[in-house]
Write a protein that holds these residues in place. Structure first.
Motif, PDB file in Angstrom:
ATOM      1  N   ILE A  44     -16.649 -24.702   9.265  1.00  0.00           N
ATOM      2  CA  ILE A  44     -15.797 -23.673   8.668  1.00  0.00           C
ATOM      3  C   ILE A  44     -16.144 -23.481   7.197  1.00  0.00           C
ATOM      4  CG2 ILE A  44     -13.416 -23.114   7.997  1.00  0.00           C
ATOM      5  CD1 ILE A  44     -12.548 -24.513  10.585  1.00  0.00           C
ATOM      6  N   VAL A  45     -16.289 -24.595   6.484  1.00  0.00           N
ATOM      7  CA  VAL A  45     -16.607 -24.506   5.062  1.00  0.00           C
ATOM      8  C   VAL A  45     -17.937 -23.790   4.851  1.00  0.00           C
ATOM      9  CG1 VAL A  45     -17.276 -25.871   3.053  1.00  0.00           C
ATOM     10  CG2 VAL A  45     -15.227 -26.461   4.326  1.00  0.00           C
ATOM     11  N   ILE A  46     -18.917 -24.139   5.666  1.00  0.00           N
ATOM     12  CA  ILE A  46     -20.225 -23.492   5.537  1.00  0.00           C
ATOM     13  C   ILE A  46     -20.083 -21.988   5.767  1.00  0.00           C
ATOM     14  CG2 ILE A  46     -22.492 -23.240   6.615  1.00  0.00           C
ATOM     15  CD1 ILE A  46     -22.512 -26.238   7.061  1.00  0.00           C
ATOM     16  N   THR A  47     -19.355 -21.611   6.840  1.00  0.00           N
ATOM     17  CA  THR A  47     -19.198 -20.193   7.167  1.00  0.00           C
ATOM     18  C   THR A  47     -18.496 -19.432   6.041  1.00  0.00           C
ATOM     19  OG1 THR A  47     -18.845 -20.978   9.401  1.00  0.00           O
ATOM     20  CG2 THR A  47     -18.457 -18.645   9.010  1.00  0.00           C
ATOM     21  N   VAL A  48     -17.348 -19.977   5.640  1.00  0.00           N
ATOM     22  CA  VAL A  48     -16.553 -19.273   4.639  1.00  0.00           C
ATOM     23  C   VAL A  48     -17.316 -19.127   3.336  1.00  0.00           C
ATOM     24  CG1 VAL A  48     -14.472 -19.385   3.230  1.00  0.00           C
ATOM     25  CG2 VAL A  48     -14.361 -19.956   5.663  1.00  0.00           C
ATOM     26  N   SER A  49     -17.912 -20.234   2.883  1.00  0.00           N
ATOM     27  CA  SER A  49     -18.580 -20.156   1.586  1.00  0.00           C
ATOM     28  C   SER A  49     -19.802 -19.240   1.661  1.00  0.00           C
ATOM     29  CB  SER A  49     -18.951 -21.548   1.085  1.00  0.00           C
ATOM     30  OG  SER A  49     -20.041 -22.029   1.801  1.00  0.00           O
ATOM     31  N   THR A  50     -20.460 -19.202   2.816  1.00  0.00           N
ATOM     32  CA  THR A  50     -21.591 -18.282   2.954  1.00  0.00           C
ATOM     33  C   THR A  50     -21.120 -16.834   2.865  1.00  0.00           C
ATOM     34  OG1 THR A  50     -22.585 -19.911   4.415  1.00  0.00           O
ATOM     35  CG2 THR A  50     -23.620 -17.750   4.350  1.00  0.00           C
ATOM     36  N   ILE A  51     -20.000 -16.537   3.553  1.00  0.00           N
ATOM     37  CA  ILE A  51     -19.464 -15.178   3.513  1.00  0.00           C
ATOM     38  C   ILE A  51     -19.139 -14.781   2.073  1.00  0.00           C
ATOM     39  CG2 ILE A  51     -17.509 -13.708   4.178  1.00  0.00           C
ATOM     40  CD1 ILE A  51     -17.396 -15.330   6.790  1.00  0.00           C
ATOM     41  N   ILE A  52     -18.449 -15.690   1.367  1.00  0.00           N
ATOM     42  CA  ILE A  52     -18.065 -15.399  -0.015  1.00  0.00           C
ATOM     43  C   ILE A  52     -19.307 -15.124  -0.859  1.00  0.00           C
ATOM     44  CG2 ILE A  52     -17.040 -16.390  -2.103  1.00  0.00           C
ATOM     45  CD1 ILE A  52     -15.118 -17.891  -0.269  1.00  0.00           C
ATOM     46  N   GLN A  53     -20.301 -15.987  -0.691  1.00  0.00           N
ATOM     47  CA  GLN A  53     -21.511 -15.831  -1.496  1.00  0.00           C
ATOM     48  C   GLN A  53     -22.224 -14.528  -1.238  1.00  0.00           C
ATOM     49  OE1 GLN A  53     -24.326 -18.963  -1.331  1.00  0.00           O
ATOM     50  NE2 GLN A  53     -22.684 -20.459  -1.493  1.00  0.00           N
ATOM     51  N   VAL A  54     -22.429 -14.251   0.060  1.00  0.00           N
ATOM     52  CA  VAL A  54     -23.228 -13.078   0.418  1.00  0.00           C
ATOM     53  C   VAL A  54     -22.581 -11.809  -0.112  1.00  0.00           C
ATOM     54  CG1 VAL A  54     -24.038 -11.672   2.345  1.00  0.00           C
ATOM     55  CG2 VAL A  54     -24.347 -14.148   2.374  1.00  0.00           C
ATOM     56  N   PHE A  55     -21.231 -11.767  -0.028  1.00  0.00           N
ATOM     57  CA  PHE A  55     -20.592 -10.512  -0.412  1.00  0.00           C
ATOM     58  C   PHE A  55     -20.176 -10.461  -1.872  1.00  0.00           C
ATOM     59  CE2 PHE A  55     -20.087 -10.641   4.188  1.00  0.00           C
ATOM     60  CZ  PHE A  55     -20.675  -9.421   4.476  1.00  0.00           C
ATOM     61  N   LEU A  56     -19.831 -11.619  -2.428  1.00  0.00           N
ATOM     62  CA  LEU A  56     -19.305 -11.590  -3.793  1.00  0.00           C
ATOM     63  C   LEU A  56     -20.279 -12.105  -4.843  1.00  0.00           C
ATOM     64  CD1 LEU A  56     -15.706 -12.843  -2.992  1.00  0.00           C
ATOM     65  CD2 LEU A  56     -16.495 -10.482  -3.231  1.00  0.00           C
ATOM     66  N   LEU A  57     -20.998 -13.164  -4.503  1.00  0.00           N
ATOM     67  CA  LEU A  57     -21.846 -13.796  -5.510  1.00  0.00           C
ATOM     68  C   LEU A  57     -23.290 -13.931  -5.015  1.00  0.00           C
ATOM     69  CD1 LEU A  57     -19.305 -16.673  -6.006  1.00  0.00           C
ATOM     70  CD2 LEU A  57     -19.692 -14.916  -7.732  1.00  0.00           C
ATOM     71  N   PRO A  58     -23.939 -12.837  -4.685  1.00  0.00           N
ATOM     72  CA  PRO A  58     -25.271 -12.944  -4.085  1.00  0.00           C
ATOM     73  C   PRO A  58     -26.263 -13.677  -4.994  1.00  0.00           C
ATOM     74  CG  PRO A  58     -24.759 -10.674  -4.663  1.00  0.00           C
ATOM     75  CD  PRO A  58     -23.528 -11.457  -4.922  1.00  0.00           C
ATOM     76  N   ALA A  59     -25.989 -13.712  -6.285  1.00  0.00           N
ATOM     77  CA  ALA A  59     -26.953 -14.313  -7.199  1.00  0.00           C
ATOM     78  C   ALA A  59     -27.114 -15.807  -6.964  1.00  0.00           C
ATOM     79  CB  ALA A  59     -26.521 -14.052  -8.641  1.00  0.00           C
TER      80      ALA A  59
END
Lengths: 256, 439
Positions: free
Chosen positions: B39-54
């Motif tokens: 779950i942590v991997i999924t959620v943090s990946t989603i956040i990164q891809v959409f909000l913090l791609p850098a």
């Protein structure tokens, strides 16, 4: 009737034990009889073998010295006895230095060890052993065993002692929980269920429980409390099986 | 707008990452922890891809490793293992890409465009296999037999982190160039080189640590045997002294009898001879019974633990009636398990609230036609826990984050199909038994 056999290489001590036991039988009016009091292990073996060949309804009570100053010691003698008498009660009399309680308990299933150094308590200890032997002799129930495979060998466990059998984290391995402990074996619950008596109920995919060890049933929470205070889970279908079985138990109990 | 292909990539990326991170340490995580990690991997990946791609995928990795660190009871080594597998997965991906490029003329850009399903499936299976191999290799070479010093663990971790940071930086740079084939080649060479250096470094480290552990074990064994010899010599002196006294005693008694002095004889017997009985009940003599145990590794460990037990004033009894010279298991494995059982027993008997006469430890070893059996039994006033849960991680009478010993014991014996373990608690006695069958 319990037949008593004594083996002690020192004639003075042998007579002493014989007298002690005869007095106990007289005073307590026990249903027991000394069949042999000997200094040679062979003589004891012959006497016990002849007796059990004649009438195997009698149970035997053996009082053995360990250091017999003979080719075979009390330990080897007990092993010989176990070959033809697996139910007999064996009590060892030893000096402190040769005490080997665990070895004897596990290998011979010895009943007790009495130390010679403790002269004052000798009589009382023998008395206690005779009493326990009589009690157990009168209530000796039918025991059904179950065998579990370990490598190429088998370990036997008394079914009455088993509380439940459950699956483990590793596949192909099951855990057997008894009233005193637990062991793990290779096997599956399905195969195990085939070898268990009717007392055992599959109450859950992962549990087979012994109905005689169930203390209470919580139908709402779907749990069973067992005689050692543990709780074990059940499925909705499983708990109905359990309730039916326990009811049967109860009605049998009410009839008798 | 997100296309199906993007979603597909996204899902595979998460699954691959999870396999790579959790794969090598899967046996250390419970189902709930695995789920939480996913779950942590999924959620943090989603956040990164959409909000913090850098900062993709640094945040996810850092979060995942912190989680693994705490899930495995602050074990840095498991984090290293997970990180190593991550690096390995990147190198493998590049090797596959370069093979496809050189052998089949398929560039990464083309694969991503056209063969994404089969490519991704292939990569996932490859990761599963590599994770499994990494786990097996680790268990075989390191397992419980080597303990890393903390500074080496930290050093390895920092080194692997730097590698990972470089790898990810390069990969991101490459994807910003739209997977230019030149960049892929450069990265392949660079990563493979890096990885080989790391591999050699780790192999060397493990080799050195193993050698050190072997030398240590040998030294401990040697010391144990030396102490044991000293004990035997002391015992022998004791017997010689008694032999000498014995003659004196007999002649004194004869003197009394000669003159029919029965009263003084009785007094002499009670004062001088009866106490002699205790000379030979001295508990340190229990250790001499170890002579029947003819397996040096086991004798060494039993000797060490039993000396400690006697020093703590525990009534210790040893029963080895007949010689035991061979068991069908690795001696070090059984020595480790017995060491753990004895440590636990001694610890339980050393509690201040126990009365001296209750501090009793029994050790018995015997051999019969089909097996060798070891029994360790200690007094234990009451067992506050479910007996069959002992040996699960974190489940211990000793509080949080303990219970590792019995877990290691269980893990050590697990591969042996000819060993039967039995744990019981009856009449205030806690008993551990292992029965090693002959094949």
């Amino acid at each position: 009737m319990l037949s008593i056999y004594i083996c002690e290489d020192n004639p003075v001590l042998l007579q002493h034990y014989q007298m002690l036991i005869e007095n106990i039988i007289l005073i307590e009016e026990y249903d027991m009889e000394i069949r042999a009091a000997v200094t040679q292990p062979d003589e004891l073996l012959n006497a016990a073998k002849t007796d059990s060949a004649l009438d195997d309804s009698h149970n035997h009570f053996y009082l053995l010295d360990i250091d017999l100053h003979n080719d075979i010691d009390g330990f080897a003698l007990a092993k010989e006895i176990r070959r033809f008498d697996s139910r007999g009660f064996i009590v060892f009399i030893t000096t402190h230095s040769e005490m080997a309680m665990l070895t004897f308990q596990y290998q011979i299933e010895a009943m007790d060890f009495i130390t010679k150094d403790d002269c004052q308590n000798l009589g009382a200890r023998i008395h206690a052993c005779m009493e326990t032997a009589l009690e157990r002799y009168h209530v000796s129930p039918e025991v059904s065993m179950i065998a579990f495979k370990v490598g190429n060998h088998f370990i036997n466990i008394e079914q009455n002692q088993i509380l439940y059998v459950t699956s483990t984290d590793s596949p192909h391995k099951i855990k057997v929980v008894t009233s005193s402990g637990y062991s793990e074996f290779y096997g599956t619950l399905n195969n195990c269920a085939k070898d268990l008596t009717n007392d055992f109920i599959r109450c859950h995919k992962a549990f087979i429980v012994n109905k005689n060890h169930i203390q209470s049933i919580d139908r709402k929470a779907l749990t069973l409390t067992l005689s050692n205070g543990e709780t074990c889970i059940a499925s909705t279908r499983g708990i109905n099986h359990v309730i039916r079985a326990v009811k049967e138990n109860f009605s049998e109990f009410a009839k008798s | 707008m997100i296309s199906i292909i993007d979603l597909f990539y996204f899902a595979f990326g998460i699954i691959d990452l999870y396999i790579v991170l959790a794969g090598p340490i899967t046996n250390l995580l419970s189902a709930a922890k695995k789920l939480l990690l996913l779950i942590v991997i999924t959620v943090s990946t989603i956040i990164q891809v959409f909000l913090l791609p850098a900062i993709t995928p640094y945040l996810t990795l850092i979060l995942a490793f912190v989680l693994i660190f705490f899930f495995t009871h602050r074990n840095l080594l498991t984090v290293c293992l997970s990180l190593f597998n991550y690096l390995l997965s990147i190198v493998l991906t590049y090797l596959i890409l370069s093979i496809l490029d050189n052998g089949f003329n398929l560039t990464e850009a083309v694969i991503i465009e056209n063969y994404y399903i089969s490519y991704n499936l292939f990569i996932t299976v490859l990761f599963l296999i590599s994770s499994y191999l990494v786990r097996q290799t680790y268990n075989h070479f390191v397992g419980n037999s080597i303990s890393f010093p903390t500074h080496l663990e930290v050093f390895t971790l920092i080194y692997l982190c730097i590698c990972a940071a470089l790898f990810i930086y390069n990969y991101n740079y490459e994807s910003s160039l739209l997977f230019s084939q030149d960049m892929v080649r450069v990265n392949t060479v660079l990563f493979t080189l890096f990885f080989f250096v790391t591999g050699i470094f780790i192999i060397l480290l493990i080799y050195l640590l193993r050698r050190e552990a072997d030398v240590k074990a040998q030294n401990a064994q040697y010391e144990g045997l030396q102490q044991y010899t000293a004990q035997l010599e002391a015992l022998y002196q004791n017997i010689r002294a008694f032999k000498h006294d014995y003659v004196n005693i007999l002649s004194t008694m004869y003197g009394f009898m000669e003159h029919d002095e029965w009263q003084p004889l009785k007094a002499y017997y009670e004062q001088e001879i009866l106490p002699l009985n205790h000379t030979f009940q001295d508990e340190s003599q229990e250790l001499a019974k170890l002579s029947n145990l003819q397996i040096p590794e086991l004798k060494g460990i039993l000797y060490n633990k039993l000396v400690k037990s006697l020093e703590l004033g525990i009534h210790t009894s040893v029963e080895i009636r007949e010689p035991v010279s061979e068991i069908h298991a690795k001696h070090v494995d059984i020595a480790r398990v017995l060491g753990i059982y004895l440590d636990n027993a001694v610890e339980a008997l050393n509690l201040p609230e126990l009365a001296p006469e209750d501090r009793r430890l029994y050790v018995a070893i015997w051999e019969d036609a089909e097996s060798v059996t070891f029994v360790i039994r200690n007094y234990c006033k009451d067992l506050p826990l479910n007996i069959h849960k002992l040996g699960t991680m974190n489940y211990s009478t000793k509080g949080q984050n303990r219970g590792l010993g019995l877990h290691i014991a269980a893990q050590t014996l697990r591969p042996y199909k000819n060993i039967h373990r039995d744990t019981t608690y009856e009449n205030h006695m806690f008993t551990q038994m292992i029965k090693i069958f002959k094949e």
